[in-house]
Enzyme design. Structure first.
Site: not given
Ligand code: NAP
Length: 274
Positions: A46, A104
């Site tokens: 990240y 990861h």
């Molecule tokens: N282990 C892995 O391979 C892996 C892969 C992917 C992710 N991750 C981890 O999982 C975390 C979460 O996954 P992610 O960030 O990909 O997806 P997510 O949390 O499902 O979605 C994030 C998105 O949703 C929007 N959002 C957040 N809160 C909201 C709300 N209350 N209402 C409407 N939209 C909202 C955000 O936009 P705004 O910023 O505009 O609010 C952002 O674009 C990552 O940050 C990371 O730490 C791990």
């Protein structure tokens, strides 16, 4: 302040930091900690460990009260590289220990034997670089092999794509049967749950938002959720999911929303369980 329950050793709701960079990352992690989050998820990949560590160190929250996860990228699974990756993370974070270190992704095409990198990550727990170890994007086969090496009780979590519109049932059932908690990444399906009609209907009933209902479903199922947002009000909104209590009827309705719609499928993905 809302108390966050713990699932296994992990606080059930955390703040994800993928795509949070530089000053924005520092500000968002700071705000998440002010809001009450006590679990922060980062990774070498990240490119924000410096800002995450600075925000935690300067937050005024006792280090022991924040659960911090980082991860080892799949190009660092060879002999000695897992340790070097963890040492680099600690240096960037400005800390002497993380709470959880995850593999990861499993080594693509088993280029590095799983036993080798699982033994090495286990040795880092023994050496005190991390309190706990775990895995991410592991399939049933990888989980079974990892258990052979480190023992089932050593795997604090398997972090995988999982949300109310993608239940990822095969790996969830497998890990549930072994007592390994699942951490849900993409818990908001990248924000798409906010426009889901059924979630909006339940949101009205609970005087909540669709995103909060999506997170409450994960928490009710015993899964850890790590949503991210770049916006302060959404960081707070998502934390509010902890206050929602879904009924058996609500859960039944939400259980019907599962699809096969996996969003993260990359060239280094393993053969997913179906
Ligand atoms: N282990 C892995 O391979 C892996 C892969 C992917 C992710 N991750 C981890 O999982 C975390 C979460 O996954 P992610 O960030 O990909 O997806 P997510 O949390 O499902 O979605 C994030 C998105 O949703 C929007 N959002 C957040 N809160 C909201 C709300 N209350 N209402 C409407 N939209 C909202 C955000 O936009 P705004 O910023 O505009 O609010 C952002 O674009 C990552 O940050 C990371 O730490 C791990």
């Amino acid at each position: 302040m809302t108390l966050v329950p713990t699932y296994g050793v992990l606080p059930a709701l955390g703040y994800g930091t993928f795509k949070r960079l530089g000053d924005e990352c520092y500000g968002c992690v700071t705000h998440a900690l002010e809001t009450g989050y006590r679990h922060i998820d980062t990774a070498v990949f990240y490119n924000n460990e410096i800002e995450v560590g600075k925000a935690i160190r300067e937050s005024g929250v006792a280090r022991d009260d924040v659960f911090l996860t980082t991860k080892v990228w799949f190009d660092c699974l060879g002999a000695g590289q897992v340790r070097a990756s963890a040492e680099g993370s600690l240096e960037r974070l400005g800390l002497d220990q993380v709470d959880l270190l995850l593999i990861h992704w499993p080594s693509p095409k088993d280029e590095v034997p799983l036993a080798q990198y699982m033994e090495e990550i286990a040795s880092l727990k023994a050496a005190g670089l991390t309190k706990h170890i775990g895995v991410s994007n592991f399939t049933k086969r990888h989980i079974d092999e990892a258990i052979e090496v480190v023992g089932v009780g050593e795997i604090a979590t398997n972090q995988c794509e999982l949300n109310v519109t993608f239940h990822n049932t095969p790996i969830v059932e497998h890990c549930n049967s072994l007592g390994i908690p699942m951490t849900a990444y993409l818990p908001l399906a990248r924000g798409s749950v906010a426009a889901n009609g059924e979630l909006e209907r339940l949101a009205q009933k609970h005087d909540a938002t669709a995103s909060q209902i999506a997170l409450a479903w994960l928490l009710a199922k015993g899964h850890i959720a790590i949503p991210t947002s770049s916006k302060k009000e959404r960081i707070e909104e998502n934390f509010g999911a902890l206050n929602i209590s879904l009924s058996a009827g609500d859960l039944m309705a939400l259980d019907g929303l599962g699809t096969d719609n996996r969003l993260v499928d990359v060239e280094w993905s393993p053969n997913w369980d179906r």
